[in-house]
Design a protein around this motif. Structure first.
Motif, PDB file in Angstrom:
ATOM      1  N   TRP A 107       0.308  -1.260  -0.347  1.00 40.43           N
ATOM      2  CA  TRP A 107      -0.316  -0.123  -0.090  1.00 40.43           C
ATOM      3  C   TRP A 107       1.219   1.359   0.178  1.00 40.43           C
ATOM      4  N   GLU A 108       1.901   1.336   0.996  1.00 42.66           N
ATOM      5  CA  GLU A 108       2.349   2.401   0.887  1.00 42.66           C
ATOM      6  C   GLU A 108       3.795   2.468  -0.826  1.00 42.66           C
ATOM      7  N   ASP A 110       2.963   1.906  -3.626  1.00 38.11           N
ATOM      8  CA  ASP A 110       1.156   2.455  -4.217  1.00 38.11           C
ATOM      9  C   ASP A 110       0.715   3.469  -4.219  1.00 38.11           C
ATOM     10  N   LEU A 111       0.512   3.549  -2.952  1.00 35.74           N
ATOM     11  CA  LEU A 111       0.694   5.103  -2.486  1.00 35.74           C
ATOM     12  C   LEU A 111       2.215   5.929  -2.939  1.00 35.74           C
ATOM     13  N   LYS A 112       3.076   5.688  -3.017  1.00 41.67           N
ATOM     14  CA  LYS A 112       4.000   6.315  -2.900  1.00 41.67           C
ATOM     15  C   LYS A 112       4.646   7.142  -4.717  1.00 41.67           C
ATOM     16  N   ARG A 114       1.645   6.664  -6.614  1.00 43.14           N
ATOM     17  CA  ARG A 114       1.148   7.116  -6.515  1.00 43.14           C
ATOM     18  C   ARG A 114       0.675   8.651  -6.573  1.00 43.14           C
ATOM     19  N   GLU A 115       1.923   9.718  -5.771  1.00 37.01           N
ATOM     20  CA  GLU A 115       2.154  10.472  -5.334  1.00 37.01           C
ATOM     21  C   GLU A 115       3.259  11.061  -6.340  1.00 37.01           C
TER      22      GLU A 115
END
Length: 118
Positions: A107-108, A110-112, A114-115
């Motif tokens: 998740w981290e 994926d979040l990174k 996307r950012e």
């Protein structure tokens, strides 16, 4: 009441011996097969009860060792079911924690990603 007392004592002793015999594991019974012990207890109440308590009941570990038993009778330990085994449950918790940590890491990432894209 005086005449019924011996009958009641024999009846209670027979019931206690029969319940003890029925609740004992088949492999732990000494002397005769469990079914025969039940028949002996029922057909010969006084003799059967005395015979069960002296010759049929399983020996405790203290009696096997020759030590007089002072505490309550303990049943031999049996293998634990998986949901009662602390080591098994710890293994499940460990694998669950690993799975959760892996999911969090993805998740981290994926979040990174996307950012960085946005």
């Amino acid at each position: 009441m005086g005449r019924a007392l011996p009958f009641l004592i024999v009846l209670v002793a027979t019931l206690v011996a029969l319940i003890d015999c029925l609740s004992t594991d088949r492999d732990d019974v000494r002397g005769l097969p469990k079914v025969l012990w039940c028949l002996v207890i029922l057909l010969l109440p006084v003799v059967g009860v005395i015979a069960w308590f002296f010759a049929g009941r399983p020996l405790t570990t203290e009696q096997h060792a020759g030590v007089a038993s002072t505490g309550p009778r303990r049943r031999p330990t049996k293998p634990l079911a998986p949901d009662d085994d602390p080591d098994f449950l710890r293994g499940i918790d460990t694998s669950r924690a690993r799975d959760d940590a892996e999911l969090l890491r993805r998740w981290e990432e994926d979040l990174k990603r996307r950012e960085d894209e946005g």
